[in-house]
Design a protein around this motif. Structure first.
Motif: not given
Length: 282
Positions: A213-228
């Motif tokens: 959910l977080g990854l697709h949010q970032i890819l669509k609207h921009g941003g950053s986060g921690y992921f494997p």
């Protein structure tokens, strides 16, 4: 004895309190109390000592725990045996975190079906509390998760070690949470490491308990986060995200949990195949 009473007893043990057990079972606290009281009357002993910190098993409660587990397992085993689909000789139920299905368990599924075509497989997605509860109650045969708990009758083995990296759609982002940062709840171990690395972080405008959910949010609207890293490496190679240089990485081990003693056909094959898939990918 009503298996619902035994199931409630085991849920109180798993959660540590009557209140949390009620939340887990979707009943009121008074219902949990009534069930435990009924069980104590049937057994003629006190099973729990309740205090401000939660609940503690009495010696009698600790003794009854193994019997309660056996009772629930026997009933669940009977249900699964009776419910085997026509044309199959056995069934295995496996549960895992959403992110651990991606690549790892989804790669395991067709291989297991090829090795044991006569075994029906049920696949589930849940978080650690539900996975552990399912294993305790024998509704699950195998669980793959990040933060398991040791419980009698269950075997816990290290499986893989995720490397969580900070990625962003803005290559100029600082190596720390900033505007547009999405906090992904990867569990208590990640929280501890994240808090130690970013002591001034007070919370994100958006958080998610599922990485997808977080990854697709970032890819669509921009941003950053921690992921494997294994989840985002292809996206980085495509130029859609950047790994932020200088940001700390976090290690997150994943485990496979299964019933220590099971007569289920091909359970050992399923566990060994998961190990092989994991070793090939890591």
């Amino acid at each position: 004895m009503d298996t619902e009473l035994a199931r409630t007893f085991l849920t109180v043990i798993a959660t540590g309190s009557f209140i949390q057990a009620a939340d887990r079972l979707h009943v009121t606290q008074s219902t949990v109390s009534a069930r435990i009281h009924s069980l104590e009357e049937q057994l003629g002993c006190i099973l729990f000592i309740r205090n401000k910190a939660g609940t503690t098993l009495t010696p009698a409660g600790a003794q009854f725990q193994k019997h309660a587990s056996t009772l629930v397992r026997t009933v669940e085993q009977a249900r699964q045996d009776v419910g085997i689909p026509s044309g199959f000789t056995g069934a295995i139920t496996i549960g895992g975190r959403f992110g651990l299905w991606d690549q790892l368990l989804l790669d395991w599924l067709p291989r297991m079906q090829q090795l044991a075509p006569s075994i029906s497989i049920r696949a589930e997605i849940s978080f650690e509390p539900e996975l552990m509860q399912g294993l305790i109650e024998a509704r699950l045969d195998i669980g793959v998760m990040y933060t398991p708990h040791n419980r009698p009758g269950l075997t816990v083995e290290p499986l893989i070690e995720e490397r969580l990296i900070l990625v962003s759609t803005n290559p100029n982002d600082l190596p720390e949470p900033g505007p547009g940062y999405v906090y992904i709840d990867w569990g208590p171990e990640f929280y501890v490491q994240h808090s130690a690395s970013f002591p001034e972080f007070t919370g994100a405008a958006l958080s998610a308990n599922v990485g997808w959910l977080g990854l697709h949010q970032i890819l669509k609207h921009g941003g950053s986060g921690y992921f494997p890293e294994r989840h985002v490496r292809a996206i980085i190679d495509e130029g859609r995200m950047t790994q932020i240089a200088g940001a700390p990485d976090f290690l997150l081990p994943a485990f496979i949990v299964y019933t220590s003693r099971s007569e289920k056909k091909h359970l050992a094959t399923a566990v060994e195949t998961i190990r092989k898939v994991a070793s090939e990918q890591y």
